[in-house]
Write a protein that holds these residues in place. Structure first.
Motif, PDB file in Angstrom:
ATOM      1  N   GLN A  39       0.837  -1.203   0.000  1.00  0.00           N
ATOM      2  CA  GLN A  39       0.000   0.000   0.000  1.00  0.00           C
ATOM      3  C   GLN A  39       0.876   1.260   0.000  1.00  0.00           C
ATOM      4  N   LEU A  40       1.894   1.273   0.842  1.00  0.00           N
ATOM      5  CA  LEU A  40       2.795   2.426   0.885  1.00  0.00           C
ATOM      6  C   LEU A  40       3.520   2.613  -0.444  1.00  0.00           C
ATOM      7  N   ASN A  41       3.948   1.514  -1.046  1.00  0.00           N
ATOM      8  CA  ASN A  41       4.630   1.593  -2.339  1.00  0.00           C
ATOM      9  C   ASN A  41       3.702   2.122  -3.428  1.00  0.00           C
ATOM     10  N   ILE A  42       2.447   1.677  -3.403  1.00  0.00           N
ATOM     11  CA  ILE A  42       1.459   2.163  -4.375  1.00  0.00           C
ATOM     12  C   ILE A  42       1.261   3.664  -4.197  1.00  0.00           C
ATOM     13  N   LEU A  43       1.023   4.086  -2.970  1.00  0.00           N
ATOM     14  CA  LEU A  43       0.749   5.504  -2.724  1.00  0.00           C
ATOM     15  C   LEU A  43       1.959   6.371  -3.052  1.00  0.00           C
ATOM     16  N   GLU A  55      -1.295  13.632   2.855  1.00  0.00           N
ATOM     17  CA  GLU A  55      -1.013  13.740   4.283  1.00  0.00           C
ATOM     18  C   GLU A  55      -1.165  12.349   4.909  1.00  0.00           C
ATOM     19  N   PRO A  56      -0.458  12.087   6.000  1.00  0.00           N
ATOM     20  CA  PRO A  56      -0.581  10.769   6.654  1.00  0.00           C
ATOM     21  C   PRO A  56      -2.030  10.388   6.962  1.00  0.00           C
ATOM     22  N   GLU A  57      -2.830  11.370   7.375  1.00  0.00           N
ATOM     23  CA  GLU A  57      -4.241  11.080   7.680  1.00  0.00           C
ATOM     24  C   GLU A  57      -4.986  10.628   6.431  1.00  0.00           C
ATOM     25  N   GLU A  58      -4.674  11.263   5.297  1.00  0.00           N
ATOM     26  CA  GLU A  58      -5.311  10.872   4.046  1.00  0.00           C
ATOM     27  C   GLU A  58      -4.927   9.445   3.675  1.00  0.00           C
ATOM     28  N   MET A  59      -3.657   9.123   3.851  1.00  0.00           N
ATOM     29  CA  MET A  59      -3.186   7.779   3.517  1.00  0.00           C
ATOM     30  C   MET A  59      -3.915   6.716   4.334  1.00  0.00           C
ATOM     31  N   MET A  60      -4.201   7.036   5.568  1.00  0.00           N
ATOM     32  CA  MET A  60      -4.903   6.081   6.432  1.00  0.00           C
ATOM     33  C   MET A  60      -6.339   5.849   5.970  1.00  0.00           C
ATOM     34  N   ASP A  61      -6.935   6.845   5.307  1.00  0.00           N
ATOM     35  CA  ASP A  61      -8.323   6.741   4.853  1.00  0.00           C
ATOM     36  C   ASP A  61      -8.452   6.062   3.488  1.00  0.00           C
ATOM     37  N   ILE A  62      -7.343   5.897   2.770  1.00  0.00           N
ATOM     38  CA  ILE A  62      -7.388   5.286   1.443  1.00  0.00           C
ATOM     39  C   ILE A  62      -7.421   3.772   1.607  1.00  0.00           C
ATOM     40  N   GLU A  63      -8.539   3.180   1.171  1.00  0.00           N
ATOM     41  CA  GLU A  63      -8.724   1.748   1.371  1.00  0.00           C
ATOM     42  C   GLU A  63      -8.788   0.948   0.082  1.00  0.00           C
ATOM     43  N   ASP A  64      -9.229   1.566  -1.018  1.00  0.00           N
ATOM     44  CA  ASP A  64      -9.341   0.809  -2.261  1.00  0.00           C
ATOM     45  C   ASP A  64      -8.915   1.669  -3.445  1.00  0.00           C
ATOM     46  N   LYS A  70      -9.900   9.065  -6.244  1.00  0.00           N
ATOM     47  CA  LYS A  70     -10.543  10.264  -5.680  1.00  0.00           C
ATOM     48  C   LYS A  70      -9.524  11.176  -4.993  1.00  0.00           C
ATOM     49  N   ALA A  71      -8.551  10.569  -4.293  1.00  0.00           N
ATOM     50  CA  ALA A  71      -7.528  11.359  -3.601  1.00  0.00           C
ATOM     51  C   ALA A  71      -6.678  12.111  -4.601  1.00  0.00           C
ATOM     52  N   VAL A  72      -6.327  11.490  -5.717  1.00  0.00           N
ATOM     53  CA  VAL A  72      -5.542  12.161  -6.738  1.00  0.00           C
ATOM     54  C   VAL A  72      -6.353  13.293  -7.355  1.00  0.00           C
ATOM     55  N   GLU A  73      -7.605  12.993  -7.698  1.00  0.00           N
ATOM     56  CA  GLU A  73      -8.458  14.023  -8.308  1.00  0.00           C
ATOM     57  C   GLU A  73      -8.615  15.242  -7.411  1.00  0.00           C
ATOM     58  N   SER A  74      -8.682  15.018  -6.100  1.00  0.00           N
ATOM     59  CA  SER A  74      -8.847  16.146  -5.180  1.00  0.00           C
ATOM     60  C   SER A  74      -7.594  17.021  -5.105  1.00  0.00           C
ATOM     61  N   LYS A  75      -6.442  16.460  -5.485  1.00  0.00           N
ATOM     62  CA  LYS A  75      -5.177  17.203  -5.425  1.00  0.00           C
ATOM     63  C   LYS A  75      -4.853  17.942  -6.722  1.00  0.00           C
ATOM     64  N   LEU A  76      -5.492  17.533  -7.821  1.00  0.00           N
ATOM     65  CA  LEU A  76      -5.167  18.133  -9.127  1.00  0.00           C
ATOM     66  C   LEU A  76      -6.097  19.273  -9.467  1.00  0.00           C
TER      67      LEU A  76
END
Length: 76
Positions: A39-43, A55-64, A70-76
């Motif tokens: 998971q860490l390698n993917i992220l 952010e570390p908190e965001e990483m903890m919420d990413i499950e699938d 969605k996380a990438v889209e929110s950053k772009l």
């Protein structure tokens, strides 16, 4: 290339699986190499590819896969 396709490609490369095996619902544990380290390698690979930072908190919420997209889209 769309975000979705690029994320699928990154996951397939990191996990060493065929991209056709990955779905939006694929999650940690679906593949033997997709454990916490996987998971860490993917992220990290996603962050590098799209030049974003989670952010570390965001990483903890990413499950699938869908969460990653969605996380990438929110950053772009």
């Amino acid at each position: 290339m769309e975000i979705k396709e690029k994320v699928f490609e990154i996951i397939a490369n990191v996990l060493n699986v065929n991209v056709t095996e990955i779905t939006l619902e694929s999650t940690v544990g679906d593949f033997p190499s997709w454990d916490s380290l996987g998971q860490l390698n993917i992220l990290q690979s996603v962050q590098d590819e799209f030049d974003v930072e989670f952010e570390p908190e965001e990483m903890m919420d990413i499950e699938d896969v869908n969460d990653i997209i969605k996380a990438v889209e929110s950053k772009l």
